[in-house]
Design a protein around this motif. Structure first.
Motif, PDB file in Angstrom:
ATOM      1  N   ILE A 129       9.108 -10.065   4.535  1.00  0.00           N
ATOM      2  CA  ILE A 129      10.412 -10.735   4.537  1.00  0.00           C
ATOM      3  C   ILE A 129      10.222 -12.243   4.340  1.00  0.00           C
ATOM      4  CG2 ILE A 129      12.390 -11.360   5.995  1.00  0.00           C
ATOM      5  CD1 ILE A 129      12.104  -8.416   7.154  1.00  0.00           C
ATOM      6  N   ALA A 130       9.210 -12.795   5.001  1.00  0.00           N
ATOM      7  CA  ALA A 130       8.935 -14.233   4.842  1.00  0.00           C
ATOM      8  C   ALA A 130       8.552 -14.541   3.395  1.00  0.00           C
ATOM      9  CB  ALA A 130       7.840 -14.669   5.809  1.00  0.00           C
ATOM     10  N   LEU A 131       7.831 -13.617   2.784  1.00  0.00           N
ATOM     11  CA  LEU A 131       7.364 -13.807   1.406  1.00  0.00           C
ATOM     12  C   LEU A 131       8.512 -13.698   0.400  1.00  0.00           C
ATOM     13  CD1 LEU A 131       4.664 -14.095  -0.208  1.00  0.00           C
ATOM     14  CD2 LEU A 131       4.548 -11.585  -0.237  1.00  0.00           C
ATOM     15  N   TRP A 132       9.391 -12.712   0.611  1.00  0.00           N
ATOM     16  CA  TRP A 132      10.425 -12.405  -0.379  1.00  0.00           C
ATOM     17  C   TRP A 132      11.752 -13.103  -0.090  1.00  0.00           C
ATOM     18  CZ3 TRP A 132       9.926  -9.117  -4.694  1.00  0.00           C
ATOM     19  CH2 TRP A 132       8.665  -8.482  -4.809  1.00  0.00           C
ATOM     20  N   PHE A 133      11.993 -13.464   1.157  1.00  0.00           N
ATOM     21  CA  PHE A 133      13.276 -14.090   1.523  1.00  0.00           C
ATOM     22  C   PHE A 133      13.055 -15.377   2.309  1.00  0.00           C
ATOM     23  CE2 PHE A 133      14.458  -9.739   0.617  1.00  0.00           C
ATOM     24  CZ  PHE A 133      15.715  -9.840   0.027  1.00  0.00           C
ATOM     25  N   PRO A 134      12.371 -16.362   1.686  1.00  0.00           N
ATOM     26  CA  PRO A 134      12.135 -17.617   2.423  1.00  0.00           C
ATOM     27  C   PRO A 134      13.456 -18.308   2.768  1.00  0.00           C
ATOM     28  CG  PRO A 134      11.555 -17.859   0.094  1.00  0.00           C
ATOM     29  CD  PRO A 134      11.818 -16.398   0.319  1.00  0.00           C
ATOM     30  N   GLU A 135      14.526 -17.969   2.035  1.00  0.00           N
ATOM     31  CA  GLU A 135      15.835 -18.614   2.272  1.00  0.00           C
ATOM     32  C   GLU A 135      16.518 -18.077   3.520  1.00  0.00           C
ATOM     33  OE1 GLU A 135      15.005 -16.453  -0.013  1.00  0.00           O
ATOM     34  OE2 GLU A 135      16.665 -15.180  -0.670  1.00  0.00           O
ATOM     35  N   GLY A 136      16.005 -16.979   4.080  1.00  0.00           N
ATOM     36  CA  GLY A 136      16.591 -16.426   5.304  1.00  0.00           C
ATOM     37  C   GLY A 136      17.503 -15.243   5.020  1.00  0.00           C
ATOM     38  N   LEU A 137      17.995 -14.634   6.087  1.00  0.00           N
ATOM     39  CA  LEU A 137      18.771 -13.398   5.996  1.00  0.00           C
ATOM     40  C   LEU A 137      20.182 -13.623   6.512  1.00  0.00           C
ATOM     41  CD1 LEU A 137      16.010 -11.033   7.393  1.00  0.00           C
ATOM     42  CD2 LEU A 137      16.549 -11.488   4.992  1.00  0.00           C
ATOM     43  N   SER A 138      21.014 -12.610   6.310  1.00  0.00           N
ATOM     44  CA  SER A 138      22.406 -12.692   6.750  1.00  0.00           C
ATOM     45  C   SER A 138      22.609 -11.841   8.002  1.00  0.00           C
ATOM     46  CB  SER A 138      23.284 -12.179   5.610  1.00  0.00           C
ATOM     47  OG  SER A 138      24.606 -12.035   6.045  1.00  0.00           O
ATOM     48  N   GLN A 139      23.297 -12.379   8.963  1.00  0.00           N
ATOM     49  CA  GLN A 139      23.634 -11.644  10.189  1.00  0.00           C
ATOM     50  C   GLN A 139      25.110 -11.276  10.144  1.00  0.00           C
ATOM     51  OE1 GLN A 139      21.769 -10.635  12.759  1.00  0.00           O
ATOM     52  NE2 GLN A 139      19.903 -11.426  11.819  1.00  0.00           N
ATOM     53  N   TRP A 140      25.442 -10.024  10.335  1.00  0.00           N
ATOM     54  CA  TRP A 140      26.852  -9.635  10.365  1.00  0.00           C
ATOM     55  C   TRP A 140      26.981  -8.363  11.172  1.00  0.00           C
ATOM     56  CZ3 TRP A 140      28.480  -5.094   7.545  1.00  0.00           C
ATOM     57  CH2 TRP A 140      27.467  -4.495   6.795  1.00  0.00           C
ATOM     58  N   LYS A 141      28.196  -8.043  11.545  1.00  0.00           N
ATOM     59  CA  LYS A 141      28.411  -6.827  12.315  1.00  0.00           C
ATOM     60  C   LYS A 141      29.450  -5.958  11.632  1.00  0.00           C
ATOM     61  CE  LYS A 141      28.548  -5.188  16.999  1.00  0.00           C
ATOM     62  NZ  LYS A 141      28.468  -5.528  18.413  1.00  0.00           N
ATOM     63  N   SER A 142      29.110  -4.691  11.460  1.00  0.00           N
ATOM     64  CA  SER A 142      29.990  -3.761  10.761  1.00  0.00           C
ATOM     65  C   SER A 142      31.114  -3.310  11.683  1.00  0.00           C
ATOM     66  CB  SER A 142      29.172  -2.546  10.319  1.00  0.00           C
ATOM     67  OG  SER A 142      30.037  -1.504   9.929  1.00  0.00           O
ATOM     68  N   CYS A 143      32.324  -3.090  11.097  1.00  0.00           N
ATOM     69  CA  CYS A 143      33.426  -2.547  11.889  1.00  0.00           C
ATOM     70  C   CYS A 143      33.118  -1.108  12.319  1.00  0.00           C
ATOM     71  CB  CYS A 143      34.739  -2.613  11.103  1.00  0.00           C
ATOM     72  SG  CYS A 143      34.711  -1.698   9.567  1.00  0.00           S
ATOM     73  N   GLN A 144      32.158  -0.465  11.650  1.00  0.00           N
ATOM     74  CA  GLN A 144      31.760   0.908  12.026  1.00  0.00           C
ATOM     75  C   GLN A 144      30.730   0.916  13.154  1.00  0.00           C
ATOM     76  OE1 GLN A 144      30.307   3.117   8.670  1.00  0.00           O
ATOM     77  NE2 GLN A 144      32.046   2.644   7.391  1.00  0.00           N
ATOM     78  N   HIS A 145      30.297  -0.264  13.564  1.00  0.00           N
ATOM     79  CA  HIS A 145      29.156  -0.342  14.488  1.00  0.00           C
ATOM     80  C   HIS A 145      29.246   0.623  15.673  1.00  0.00           C
ATOM     81  CE1 HIS A 145      25.562  -2.513  16.019  1.00  0.00           C
ATOM     82  NE2 HIS A 145      26.054  -2.109  17.164  1.00  0.00           N
TER      83      HIS A 145
END
Ligand code: DAT
Ligand code: MG
Length: 150
Positions: A129-145
């Motif tokens: 993940i560090a190698l492929w997504f140095p820009e960081g990830l998205s945090q979100w929560k699904s309404c289906q959670h």
């Protein structure tokens, strides 16, 4: 709630063969969280770093050439035991050994065109993940959670 991370990506053959949506939908329908996704060309240095554990093996040059041969879709999926579940959903490395119902078992024939990569441990997922997504990830929560996660 267990939080594991897996980096998965469609290899170039998954993109070329129009299987992007099919592959994504399996992880999406299972209920895992998509934390990052992008279509990208893979430079040789990234391909070599990604497969560094296989350096020196006879198939290494061909493997790097293959992964750099067209765009891939890089994805990060999160969820309980996603590394182990994801590897099961992807299937065995050699398509003739991958069970029917897995991605490789259903859509691949040869080890050098096995459609998708999945991290083999949480530690390697973090590195990838560090190698492929140095820009960081998205945090979100699904309404289906609450209907998927107890
Ligand atoms: P996986 O992709 O299931 O994690 P791996 O990490 O052992 O498998 O190998 C990485 C990739 O290298 C694999 O998807 C296809 C290629 N590969 C592995 N073993 C091979 C072999 N014996 N001959 C040719 N390619 C091979
Ligand atoms: Mg591997």
């Amino acid at each position: 709630l267990l939080l594991d991370l897996e980096k998965a990506y469609d290899k170039p053959d998954g993109v070329q063969r129009g299987l992007i949506a099919e592959i994504i939908s399996r992880f999406e329908k299972k209920g895992f969280y998509l934390r990052g996704m992008k279509l990208m060309d893979v430079k040789k240095a990234l391909g070599e770093q990604h497969y560094a554990e296989h350096e020196g093996k006879p198939f290494f040059p061909g493997l790097v050439k293959y992964i750099c041969s067209g765009p891939v879709v890089a994805m990060v999926w999160e969820g309980p035991n996603v590394v182990a579940s994801g590897r099961q959903m992807i299937g065995a490395t050699k398509p003739h050994e991958s069970a029917a119902g897995t991605i490789r078992g259903d859509y691949a024939l040869t080890v050098g065109r096995n459609l998708i990569h999945g991290s083999d441990a949480v530690e390697s997922a973090k590195k990838e993940i560090a190698l492929w997504f140095p820009e960081g990830l998205s945090q979100w929560k699904s309404c289906q959670h609450p209907w998927i996660y107890e």
